[in-house]
Design a protein around this motif. Sequence first.
Motif, mmCIF file in Angstrom:
data_model
loop_
_atom_site.group_PDB
_atom_site.id
_atom_site.type_symbol
_atom_site.label_atom_id
_atom_site.label_comp_id
_atom_site.label_asym_id
_atom_site.label_seq_id
_atom_site.Cartn_x
_atom_site.Cartn_y
_atom_site.Cartn_z
ATOM 1 N N LEU A 206 0.841 -1.197 0.000
ATOM 2 C CA LEU A 206 0.000 0.000 0.000
ATOM 3 C C LEU A 206 0.876 1.247 0.000
ATOM 4 O O LEU A 206 1.780 1.373 0.827
ATOM 5 C CB LEU A 206 -0.910 0.030 1.230
ATOM 6 C CG LEU A 206 -1.857 -1.149 1.458
ATOM 7 C CD1 LEU A 206 -2.724 -0.902 2.691
ATOM 8 C CD2 LEU A 206 -2.726 -1.395 0.246
ATOM 9 N N ILE A 207 0.592 2.145 -0.917
ATOM 10 C CA ILE A 207 1.218 3.464 -0.910
ATOM 11 C C ILE A 207 0.106 4.472 -0.659
ATOM 12 O O ILE A 207 -0.902 4.498 -1.377
ATOM 13 C CB ILE A 207 1.978 3.760 -2.223
ATOM 14 C CG1 ILE A 207 2.571 5.177 -2.174
ATOM 15 C CG2 ILE A 207 1.100 3.574 -3.454
ATOM 16 C CD1 ILE A 207 3.531 5.470 -3.315
ATOM 17 N N ALA A 208 0.245 5.258 0.392
ATOM 18 C CA ALA A 208 -0.806 6.193 0.786
ATOM 19 C C ALA A 208 -0.912 7.342 -0.209
ATOM 20 O O ALA A 208 0.096 7.859 -0.695
ATOM 21 C CB ALA A 208 -0.527 6.735 2.185
ATOM 22 N N SER A 209 -2.140 7.740 -0.505
ATOM 23 C CA SER A 209 -2.368 8.838 -1.443
ATOM 24 C C SER A 209 -1.859 10.157 -0.859
ATOM 25 O O SER A 209 -1.999 10.415 0.337
ATOM 26 C CB SER A 209 -3.867 8.967 -1.739
ATOM 27 O OG SER A 209 -4.571 9.321 -0.558
ATOM 28 N N SER A 210 -1.284 10.971 -1.701
ATOM 29 C CA SER A 210 -0.852 12.303 -1.268
ATOM 30 C C SER A 210 -1.822 13.375 -1.737
ATOM 31 O O SER A 210 -1.793 14.500 -1.228
ATOM 32 C CB SER A 210 0.556 12.611 -1.806
ATOM 33 O OG SER A 210 0.612 12.407 -3.191
ATOM 34 N N ARG A 211 -2.691 13.051 -2.691
ATOM 35 C CA ARG A 211 -3.702 13.982 -3.177
ATOM 36 C C ARG A 211 -5.044 13.268 -3.249
ATOM 37 O O ARG A 211 -5.114 12.105 -3.639
ATOM 38 C CB ARG A 211 -3.370 14.512 -4.581
ATOM 39 C CG ARG A 211 -1.994 15.111 -4.757
ATOM 40 C CD ARG A 211 -1.758 16.290 -3.887
ATOM 41 N NE ARG A 211 -2.849 17.267 -3.921
ATOM 42 C CZ ARG A 211 -2.971 18.258 -3.045
ATOM 43 N NH1 ARG A 211 -2.101 18.393 -2.080
ATOM 44 N NH2 ARG A 211 -3.972 19.104 -3.137
ATOM 45 N N PRO A 212 -6.143 13.952 -2.907
ATOM 46 C CA PRO A 212 -7.477 13.357 -3.070
ATOM 47 C C PRO A 212 -7.896 13.383 -4.532
ATOM 48 O O PRO A 212 -7.321 14.125 -5.336
ATOM 49 C CB PRO A 212 -8.368 14.261 -2.216
ATOM 50 C CG PRO A 212 -7.690 15.586 -2.247
ATOM 51 C CD PRO A 212 -6.210 15.284 -2.283
ATOM 52 N N TYR A 213 -8.902 12.596 -4.871
ATOM 53 C CA TYR A 213 -9.374 12.563 -6.256
ATOM 54 C C TYR A 213 -9.789 13.938 -6.753
ATOM 55 O O TYR A 213 -9.645 14.245 -7.942
ATOM 56 C CB TYR A 213 -10.573 11.609 -6.376
ATOM 57 C CG TYR A 213 -10.219 10.152 -6.224
ATOM 58 C CD1 TYR A 213 -9.282 9.545 -7.055
ATOM 59 C CD2 TYR A 213 -10.833 9.363 -5.249
ATOM 60 C CE1 TYR A 213 -8.956 8.214 -6.931
ATOM 61 C CE2 TYR A 213 -10.521 8.023 -5.113
ATOM 62 C CZ TYR A 213 -9.581 7.455 -5.953
ATOM 63 O OH TYR A 213 -9.264 6.125 -5.813
ATOM 64 N N SER A 214 -10.299 14.776 -5.860
ATOM 65 C CA SER A 214 -10.790 16.094 -6.259
ATOM 66 C C SER A 214 -9.670 17.099 -6.519
ATOM 67 O O SER A 214 -9.927 18.195 -7.029
ATOM 68 C CB SER A 214 -11.725 16.657 -5.180
ATOM 69 O OG SER A 214 -11.049 16.757 -3.926
ATOM 70 N N GLN A 215 -8.417 16.747 -6.161
ATOM 71 C CA GLN A 215 -7.304 17.684 -6.320
ATOM 72 C C GLN A 215 -6.090 17.013 -6.944
ATOM 73 O O GLN A 215 -4.957 17.327 -6.613
ATOM 74 C CB GLN A 215 -6.915 18.270 -4.961
ATOM 75 C CG GLN A 215 -8.010 19.016 -4.241
ATOM 76 C CD GLN A 215 -7.599 19.447 -2.850
ATOM 77 O OE1 GLN A 215 -6.460 19.285 -2.447
ATOM 78 N NE2 GLN A 215 -8.539 19.988 -2.093
ATOM 79 N N LEU A 216 -6.320 16.103 -7.860
ATOM 80 C CA LEU A 216 -5.201 15.386 -8.467
ATOM 81 C C LEU A 216 -4.330 16.326 -9.293
ATOM 82 O O LEU A 216 -4.821 17.219 -9.979
ATOM 83 C CB LEU A 216 -5.714 14.248 -9.350
ATOM 84 C CG LEU A 216 -6.392 13.083 -8.626
ATOM 85 C CD1 LEU A 216 -6.898 12.057 -9.639
ATOM 86 C CD2 LEU A 216 -5.440 12.421 -7.631
ATOM 87 N N ARG B 26 -7.227 15.766 3.032
ATOM 88 C CA ARG B 26 -6.228 15.687 4.089
ATOM 89 C C ARG B 26 -6.840 16.019 5.458
ATOM 90 O O ARG B 26 -6.508 15.373 6.458
ATOM 91 C CB ARG B 26 -5.077 16.649 3.775
ATOM 92 C CG ARG B 26 -3.899 16.557 4.756
ATOM 93 C CD ARG B 26 -2.771 17.455 4.294
ATOM 94 N NE ARG B 26 -1.665 17.505 5.231
ATOM 95 C CZ ARG B 26 -0.677 16.618 5.277
ATOM 96 N NH1 ARG B 26 -0.674 15.605 4.433
ATOM 97 N NH2 ARG B 26 0.296 16.743 6.160
ATOM 98 N N THR B 27 -7.736 16.996 5.496
ATOM 99 C CA THR B 27 -8.378 17.346 6.766
ATOM 100 C C THR B 27 -9.242 16.188 7.267
ATOM 101 O O THR B 27 -9.326 15.953 8.485
ATOM 102 C CB THR B 27 -9.227 18.615 6.614
ATOM 103 O OG1 THR B 27 -8.389 19.681 6.140
ATOM 104 C CG2 THR B 27 -9.838 19.033 7.937
ATOM 105 N N GLN B 28 -9.882 15.472 6.378
ATOM 106 C CA GLN B 28 -10.669 14.303 6.778
ATOM 107 C C GLN B 28 -9.768 13.211 7.349
ATOM 108 O O GLN B 28 -10.143 12.522 8.308
ATOM 109 C CB GLN B 28 -11.461 13.777 5.584
ATOM 110 C CG GLN B 28 -12.559 14.723 5.121
ATOM 111 C CD GLN B 28 -13.223 14.266 3.833
ATOM 112 O OE1 GLN B 28 -12.579 13.680 2.949
ATOM 113 N NE2 GLN B 28 -14.517 14.529 3.721
#
Length: 339
Positions: free
Chosen positions: A124-134, A164-166
Amino acid sequence: IIPDRLLPEWHFRFARKGRAIVAFSGGIDATFTAIRHGRKLLGASSHSIGAVLSVQGFDIDFANNRDFDALVRRTQPLIESLGLHRHLLRTNIRTCEMQNWGHSHGAQIISALHQFSHEFQYGLIASSRPYSQLINAWGSHAATDYLLSGEDFEVVHDGAGFLRTQKVKMIASYPVARSTVKVCWEGAEQHTNCGRCGKCIRTRLNFLAIGDSNPPCFDTPFELGMIEDLTVDSEGGLLELHSIIDYANKAGIKESWVSLLERRVAELEAPRAELESVGLKRERDDLRRKLKMQVTKTERLQARLAAIYDSTSWRVTNPLRAASKGREWLRRVVLKSRK
């Protein structure tokens, strides 16, 4: 590079069996992924994590053993609370400076995970950006990380469905994680958070947005003046600030830090807007210059053609051209009649 063996063509599989290893730096994204799967917060949909991997040579310099050991000690309480084993790896790949870290960190992290394909079935590699801010020009991406999978080891990009806040909101519900989170990469002490760099302040604002003003992962209390000193060095940093403002507004937060942040973001965007305006003006002027050159070139060609048509040689040879056209017309008529 000489391969030990050749494997059949790999095909992506959605059903994952076996155990996973998580790339773990101690940051918000990695901590979120480790907790939500380590605690089985997704129930049957949770990944079966067996261990985490911490790498010396990425966020902490390859030669900085002191701070890397200190980071391991700092984050160990969280790892133990999740019942996970930790693997350690040292690499000097960043010292080679073969690629820009921002553009290649995903591939480098995944290459480290692949070293454990003999023990785990996927990583698993953790996401650094959400889908809404790719951001496409970024080293780790939800649409491409899985492409670095192999026949014996698959790669999963995890957590892109969360802002990120979530993620911080979930982390804040675990007292141990509130103390162990480490996001800073600019501070002199690489095992802790300096509390004043751009990333530290953005993370403080993430915590503020969920009502946690002074998490113990920072050694000093938050001050409103930090917002005035806030800087961003990337598009992602500016998007994150907008995300925090949106989160606070939707949550109905009316505290002074929100208006201060809105003003600071406007100040940070002003030079960018000016640069964009200058860039558009330059592009417009360049197109006008090219169009003027093309018009001038066309006018010169028209003048040359007019001179040719007015020349004595053109008038003398005009009957010959007419006769040639006549012969061509007659040839076509004859060919058509024969059909």
